[in-house]
Scaffold this active site. Structure first.
Site, PDB file in Angstrom:
ATOM      1  N   CYS A   2       5.121 -10.372  -0.436  1.00 38.28           N
ATOM      2  CA  CYS A   2       6.095 -11.443  -0.690  1.00 38.28           C
ATOM      3  C   CYS A   2       5.411 -12.742  -1.081  1.00 38.28           C
ATOM      4  CB  CYS A   2       7.000 -11.722   0.502  1.00 38.28           C
ATOM      5  SG  CYS A   2       7.915 -10.321   1.080  1.00 38.28           S
ATOM      6  N   ARG A  27       0.948 -10.592  -5.984  1.00 39.73           N
ATOM      7  CA  ARG A  27       1.142 -10.104  -4.615  1.00 39.73           C
ATOM      8  C   ARG A  27       2.057  -8.877  -4.601  1.00 39.73           C
ATOM      9  NH1 ARG A  27      -0.124 -14.111  -0.857  1.00 39.73           N
ATOM     10  NH2 ARG A  27       1.416 -13.430   0.651  1.00 39.73           N
ATOM     11  N   TRP A  75       8.704  -8.174  -1.497  1.00 33.50           N
ATOM     12  CA  TRP A  75       8.158  -6.810  -1.469  1.00 33.50           C
ATOM     13  C   TRP A  75       8.885  -6.141  -0.319  1.00 33.50           C
ATOM     14  CZ3 TRP A  75       4.883  -3.204  -3.511  1.00 33.50           C
ATOM     15  CH2 TRP A  75       4.422  -2.202  -2.660  1.00 33.50           C
ATOM     16  N   ASN A 101       8.244 -14.444   4.616  1.00 37.38           N
ATOM     17  CA  ASN A 101       7.194 -13.454   4.327  1.00 37.38           C
ATOM     18  C   ASN A 101       6.653 -12.993   5.672  1.00 37.38           C
ATOM     19  OD1 ASN A 101       4.922 -12.052   3.582  1.00 37.38           O
ATOM     20  ND2 ASN A 101       3.754 -13.859   2.986  1.00 37.38           N
ATOM     21  N   GLY A 102       6.626 -11.681   5.903  1.00 37.17           N
ATOM     22  CA  GLY A 102       6.114 -11.166   7.177  1.00 37.17           C
ATOM     23  C   GLY A 102       7.061 -10.116   7.721  1.00 37.17           C
ATOM     24  N   GLU A 481     -13.497  10.517   2.559  1.00 39.51           N
ATOM     25  CA  GLU A 481     -13.005   9.263   1.991  1.00 39.51           C
ATOM     26  C   GLU A 481     -14.179   8.353   1.572  1.00 39.51           C
ATOM     27  OE1 GLU A 481     -10.348   8.349   0.864  1.00 39.51           O
ATOM     28  OE2 GLU A 481     -10.294   6.161   0.904  1.00 39.51           O
ATOM     29  N   LYS A 485     -14.619   6.971  -2.207  1.00 37.24           N
ATOM     30  CA  LYS A 485     -14.690   5.529  -2.504  1.00 37.24           C
ATOM     31  C   LYS A 485     -15.907   5.242  -3.364  1.00 37.24           C
ATOM     32  CE  LYS A 485     -11.613   4.138  -1.892  1.00 37.24           C
ATOM     33  NZ  LYS A 485     -10.552   4.933  -1.441  1.00 37.24           N
ATOM     34  N   GLU A 488     -15.599   6.814  -7.035  1.00 35.75           N
ATOM     35  CA  GLU A 488     -14.574   6.292  -7.955  1.00 35.75           C
ATOM     36  C   GLU A 488     -14.866   4.875  -8.431  1.00 35.75           C
ATOM     37  OE1 GLU A 488     -10.591   6.135  -6.300  1.00 35.75           O
ATOM     38  OE2 GLU A 488     -11.343   5.420  -4.394  1.00 35.75           O
ATOM     39  N   HIS A 504     -26.172  25.913   4.551  1.00 36.22           N
ATOM     40  CA  HIS A 504     -25.727  27.157   3.918  1.00 36.22           C
ATOM     41  C   HIS A 504     -25.778  27.052   2.397  1.00 36.22           C
ATOM     42  CE1 HIS A 504     -24.694  28.890   7.755  1.00 36.22           C
ATOM     43  NE2 HIS A 504     -24.175  27.726   8.080  1.00 36.22           N
ATOM     44  N   LYS A 603      -3.455   3.401 -10.787  1.00 30.87           N
ATOM     45  CA  LYS A 603      -3.052   3.168  -9.393  1.00 30.87           C
ATOM     46  C   LYS A 603      -1.992   4.171  -8.956  1.00 30.87           C
ATOM     47  CE  LYS A 603      -2.980   0.971  -5.500  1.00 30.87           C
ATOM     48  NZ  LYS A 603      -4.069   1.396  -4.588  1.00 30.87           N
TER      49      LYS A 603
HETATM   50  C1  F6R Z   1      -8.290   6.642  -4.174  1.00 31.75           C
HETATM   51  C2  F6R Z   1      -6.842   6.579  -4.366  1.00 31.75           C
HETATM   52  C3  F6R Z   1      -6.139   7.822  -4.763  1.00 31.75           C
HETATM   53  C4  F6R Z   1      -4.747   7.899  -4.112  1.00 31.75           C
HETATM   54  C5  F6R Z   1      -3.975   9.100  -4.672  1.00 31.75           C
HETATM   55  C6  F6R Z   1      -2.608   9.221  -4.052  1.00 31.75           C
HETATM   56  O1  F6R Z   1      -8.805   5.393  -3.811  1.00 31.75           O
HETATM   57  O2  F6R Z   1      -6.236   5.548  -4.245  1.00 31.75           O
HETATM   58  O3  F6R Z   1      -6.890   8.960  -4.466  1.00 31.75           O
HETATM   59  O4  F6R Z   1      -4.905   8.010  -2.727  1.00 31.75           O
HETATM   60  O5  F6R Z   1      -3.835   8.956  -6.061  1.00 31.75           O
HETATM   61  O6  F6R Z   1      -1.810   8.125  -4.330  1.00 31.75           O
HETATM   62  P1  F6R Z   1      -0.542   7.796  -3.476  1.00 31.75           P
HETATM   63  O7  F6R Z   1      -0.992   7.466  -2.094  1.00 31.75           O
HETATM   64  O8  F6R Z   1       0.108   6.616  -4.164  1.00 31.75           O
HETATM   65  O9  F6R Z   1       0.331   9.022  -3.502  1.00 31.75           O
END
Ligand code: F6R
Length: 608
Positions: A2, A27, A75, A101-102, A481, A485, A488, A504, A603
């Site tokens: 927000c 935001r 949001w 906001n919050g 994970e 990270k 990517e 193995h 994203k």
């Molecule tokens: C990695 C990343 C992706 C998402 C994946 C699922 O940093 O962001 O691997 O986790 O594309 O996306 P959502 O959570 O939006 O379904």
């Protein structure tokens, strides 16, 4: 999450509010609105969608004129994106308008109380309780009234409030959510962030929790909740606009890593009440859970990695068998799913094509669907039988950090909730787990404050060709994970391995100088990890270990040790992942890469 802008001065308020809100678009938002004092009466316009939709509405339905107003980009958290749920919200008689906001954690209790006093609610938001509360407690003095509101309301808030008794002044207050005051010449402002006002002034006050501000065109006064005036030194902002949009950080990813303590607190606190896990919006009762023979967790990417943690914690806590599947596999693998299966789907965006398709397939096979989602009103949130929202706020960096962390917490809450409903957990253990959850934001804060140490290690190895992440059980889940990270955003080849599995085959790849990140936080397996570290060291690896404070014996084996605060094993993945996020971030930053928008990635993956 927000955006708020407020203005009082001599110019028309609406264009300034819209301009300020446009600077806060980063935001994330799904609706917008303004309230302006026009001839002593509050006029409100709001609309679902982009700011352009609001502008169009303002143009077509007649302009609002006036030199004081508040504006908001929302949001969605409580209630889907809609015109009605958009802010500002008016009190019962329209005497007050509020932007917020919050998250108001006790809004259900407050809503019930106000309903019993004859207030009617027209939106689904938590914010509307504030508008009615202000009217209910109004004494004729806004500082006194806001102090009363602060006493009654639990949670996080930044509030801007108009009252039609005061056509030349408005008030604001904040707790945990951001709000600054901009000091102009014959005009003053409030805003969620500096860029909203940078076109008008560079002199700002940063507000502390529960400081109440009264703004007029030529004066700004700040009070404590006891009504004592506070004197503050203005701060001169010298940043350029693009830096300010990231809150002074160079990248959204870093900002979002730093926001994790707040995001986790917002996700867990409303769900812990009087020593119990309360999932208000969820319809999983003990009778239904008892009939389950399996839980299936389905997701993509990082959300899938959350599912791997979820499998360990749910099985450990409830002894219900859990399967985890990548959504793009699940939908084509003829999964064994029926009405005795609960299908949990996890998604930040709520729009991931494979996850949506997998959820529909599970439904078709007769399963109840339970979604852990960040984006309110998204496709997955709308279609699932139950939704447990993560309140991470909008995540802008493509590589997820704070959404992943809040999803982990959703897994802890779900496992504790099932155990509690089935009476599988005694009070002492439940209290320990709740205490660990409540301490988590502070523990993560202490890890991010130690960022320079991680930056130093990254500076030694940012040219690595390949990095291996090793761990056992929960640490293995987190290593998945950590590895994703790194690859990517830094484009370094990386693999996550269950430490016992390395010998193995894959150990053949370890050679002089190979970087190995060894996660050693699972207490009963600590010695086993020491042996795995010895194995890779003997083949020339450089080892960066992550261990709980106090486990100093690891210093004899590893080249570098990053310590995380001691905690209950349930929540340790949330701590372990943070140094891995920071490591990936610093490596990518040292390589000068486009951290927030890595190559080839989007994203929200809305295609198969
Ligand atoms: C990695 C990343 C992706 C998402 C994946 C699922 O940093 O962001 O691997 O986790 O594309 O996306 P959502 O959570 O939006 O379904």
């Amino acid at each position: 999450m927000c955006g708020i802008v407020g203005y009082v001065g001599k110019k028309q308020a609406v264009p300034i509010l819209i301009d300020g809100l446009s600077k806060l678009e980063y935001r994330g938002y799904d609706s917008a609105g303004v309230a302006v004092m026009q001839d002593g009466k509050i006029e409100v316009k709001k609309a679902k969608g982009r700011l352009a939709v609001l502008e169009e509405k303002l143009n077509s339905e007649g302009k609002i004129t006036g030199v004081m107003g508040i504006g908001h980009t929302r949001w969605a958290t409580h209630g889907e994106p809609s015109d009605t749920n958009a802010h500002p919200h008016l009190s019962k008689t329209g005497k007050f308008a509020v932007v917020h906001n919050g998250i108001i954690e006790n809004y259900i209790k407050l809503r019930e109380y106000l309903t019993s006093k004859g207030f009617e609610f027209i939106s689904e938001t938590d914010t509307e309780v504030i508008a009615h509360l202000v009217e209910y407690y109004y004494t004729g003095n806004m500082v006194e009234t806001v102090a009363k509101i602060v006493e009654k309301v639990e949670g996080s808030y930044a509030l801007g409030i108009l009252c039609d008794d005061n056509p030349d002044t408005f008030v604001a207050v904040r707790k945990e959510s951001p709000l600054i005051v901009g000091l102009g010449d014959g005009e003053n402002f409030i805003a969620s962030d500096v860029p909203a006002i940078l076109g008008y002034t560079r002199d700002v006050y940063f507000l502390e929790n529960d400081e109440i501000v009264v703004l007029s065109s030529d004066d700004v006064k700040i009070y404590t909740t006891d009504g004592d005036e506070i004197k503050k030194e203005p701060f001169r902002v010298n940043w350029d606009i693009s830096a300010a949009e990231k809150g002074g950080y160079e990248h959204f990813m870093f900002k979002e890593i730093m926001e994790q303590p707040r995001a986790i607190k917002d996700t867990i606190s409303p769900r812990i009440q009087n020593g119990k896990i309360v999932l208000d919006d969820i319809n999983l009762n003990a009778d239904y859970i008892k009939k389950l023979d399996k839980i299936y967790i389905v997701a993509c990417g990082s959300a899938y990695h959350v599912g791997v943690v979820g499998k360990y914690v749910i099985e450990d806590m409830t002894r219900i068998p859990v399967e985890v599947s990548i959504a793009s596999e699940f939908r084509y693998m003829n999964p064994i799913v029926n009405e005795r299966t609960l299908t949990v789907v996890i998604s930040q965006s709520g729009e991931t094509a494979d996850t949506i398709a997998a959820m529909r397939e599970a439904k078709r096979l007769g399963s109840r669907t339970f979604a852990v989602v960040n984006a309110v009103g998204s496709a997955i949130a709308r279609e699932a039988d139950d939704v447990l929202y993560t309140w991470a706020g909008p995540e802008i960096s493509v590589a997820t950090t704070k959404a992943y962390s809040t999803q982990l917490n959703a897994m802890y809450l779900l496992s504790l909730y099932i155990a509690q409903e089935l009476e599988l957990i005694d009070n002492a253990r439940l209290n320990d787990c709740i205490e660990a959850l409540e301490k988590l934001p502070d523990n993560i804060q202490s890890i991010v404050e130690n960022k320079e140490e991680i930056q130093y290690i990254a500076s030694k190895y940012y040219n690595a060709k390949s990095v291996f992440f090793l761990g056992r059980t929960l640490d293995y889940a987190v290593s998945l994970e950590g590895s994703l990270k790194l690859k990517e955003i830094s484009y370094i080849h990386s693999e996550a391995y269950a430490a016992g599995e390395l010998k193995h085959g894959t150990i053949a790849l370890i050679e002089e100088g190979t970087v190995v990140v060894a996660l050693c936080t699972v207490k009963p397996l600590f010695d086993k990890m020491l042996s795995n570290i010895k194995e890779v060291k003997a083949r020339g690896a450089v080892v960066i270990a992550i261990a709980e404070e106090g486990h100093t014996e690891i210093e004899k084996e590893a080249d570098y040790v990053i310590y995380i605060p001691k905690s209950d094993s349930l929540v340790l993945p949330s701590e372990t992942v943070v140094p891995l996020q920071l490591f990936a971030y610093y490596v990518a930053s040292l390589k000068g890469l486009d951290i927030d928008k890595p190559r080839n990635l989007a994203k929200s993956v809305t295609v198969e």
